[in-house]
Design an enzyme around this catalytic site. Structure first.
Site, short mmCIF file in Angstrom:
data_model
loop_
_atom_site.label_atom_id
_atom_site.label_comp_id
_atom_site.label_asym_id
_atom_site.label_seq_id
_atom_site.Cartn_x
_atom_site.Cartn_y
_atom_site.Cartn_z
N LYS A 142 0.85 -1.18 0.00
CA LYS A 142 0.00 0.00 0.00
C LYS A 142 0.88 1.23 0.00
O LYS A 142 1.91 1.27 0.69
CB LYS A 142 -0.92 0.01 1.24
CG LYS A 142 -1.86 1.20 1.30
CD LYS A 142 -2.79 1.11 2.50
CE LYS A 142 -3.73 2.28 2.54
NZ LYS A 142 -4.65 2.22 3.69
N SER A 201 7.03 5.21 0.93
CA SER A 201 8.26 4.43 1.08
C SER A 201 8.45 3.88 2.49
O SER A 201 9.58 3.64 2.91
CB SER A 201 9.49 5.29 0.69
OG SER A 201 9.35 5.79 -0.62
N ARG A 202 7.34 3.67 3.19
CA ARG A 202 7.37 3.16 4.56
C ARG A 202 8.12 4.09 5.53
O ARG A 202 8.47 3.70 6.64
CB ARG A 202 8.00 1.76 4.62
CG ARG A 202 7.15 0.68 3.95
CD ARG A 202 5.83 0.51 4.70
NE ARG A 202 5.09 -0.68 4.26
CZ ARG A 202 4.15 -0.68 3.33
NH1 ARG A 202 3.86 0.45 2.70
NH2 ARG A 202 3.51 -1.77 3.01
N LEU A 203 8.34 5.33 5.13
CA LEU A 203 8.98 6.31 6.02
C LEU A 203 7.87 7.07 6.74
O LEU A 203 7.69 8.28 6.56
CB LEU A 203 9.89 7.25 5.22
CG LEU A 203 11.03 6.55 4.47
CD1 LEU A 203 11.86 7.57 3.71
CD2 LEU A 203 11.92 5.77 5.45
#
Length: 225
Positions: free
Chosen positions: A22, A202-204
């Site tokens: 996602k 970016s999962r950050l």
């Protein structure tokens, strides 16, 4: 080597779940744009969840730990919040009630999926006053008030017929004015730690933690995602 009945390869379903991805691009959570007081930040996010018409914006996961040190979770509904804490109502003799009686610390979590937001709250729990519980109980629909008497929450019952029979019994006994059961009422979690999580690319992800250093004084820190 025993595999305890598990196959040595992943099922198609588990593989597809592992591959789910996602992209989080809805909003951001910065130190500059967030409130110094976590209660104000929570109020803003809850109001935004209500305004966005997300499903059950008032639903929160409640985690408690029993004497056996095993955690358990369930969904409850927030019924109030202010500087004193977060309030919900339940059966004091339920599993969560028994666990809170032995260990009065708990954690709450809100997950507003559509907004890509999570709020985690930790702290000590106490019962609300009898007056608060009485006032809220009186505001509930009649069937909910009868249900509080009819359901021996968390106990083993032989079938749904037990609940139906109990509801009929207490409905006939109390008619339109059932009093609040002595085993039913409110709890208030007094937060000493909050965390606000905002999904990012970016999962950050953004994670801001508020911890109470001294009573009423909050330290706000960014956590790595």
């Amino acid at each position: 080597m025993h595999n305890h009945g598990m196959s040595s390869h992943s099922s198609p379903l588990s593989s597809s779940i592992a591959d789910l991805r996602k992209s989080y691009e809805r909003a951001e959570l910065s130190e500059e744009a967030s409130h110094a007081d976590p209660l104000r930040q929570f109020d803003q996010w809850l109001q935004e969840a209500v305004a966005a018409q997300v499903p059950e914006p008032n639903a929160m996961t409640l985690a408690t730990v029993g004497a056996d040190l095993r955690p358990s979770t369930r969904i409850v509904l927030i019924k109030g919040y202010d500087e004193r804490g977060i309030v919900w109502y339940t059966n004091y003799e339920s599993r969560k009630g028994r666990q809170l009686a032995g260990n009065p610390f708990a954690a709450l979590q809100f997950h507003w999926v559509e907004l890509e937001r999570v709020v985690r709250i930790e702290g000590r729990v106490e019962k609300v006053s009898d007056a608060e519980s009485d006032a809220y109980f009186a505001s509930r629909p009649l069937d909910s008030r009868i249900g509080a008497w009819a359901s021996p929450q968390s106990e083993v019952i032989s079938g749904r017929g037990v609940l139906v029979a109990n509801a009929a019994k207490y409905g006939a006994q109390f008619l339109l004015q059932p009093p609040r059961p002595p085993h039913w009422g409110g709890y208030r979690l007094q937060p000493d730690r909050w965390e606000f999580w905002q999904g990012r690319k970016s999962r950050l992800h953004d994670r801001l933690c508020y911890r109470e250093e001294t009573p009423g004084a909050w330290v706000r820190e960014r956590l790595a995602p």
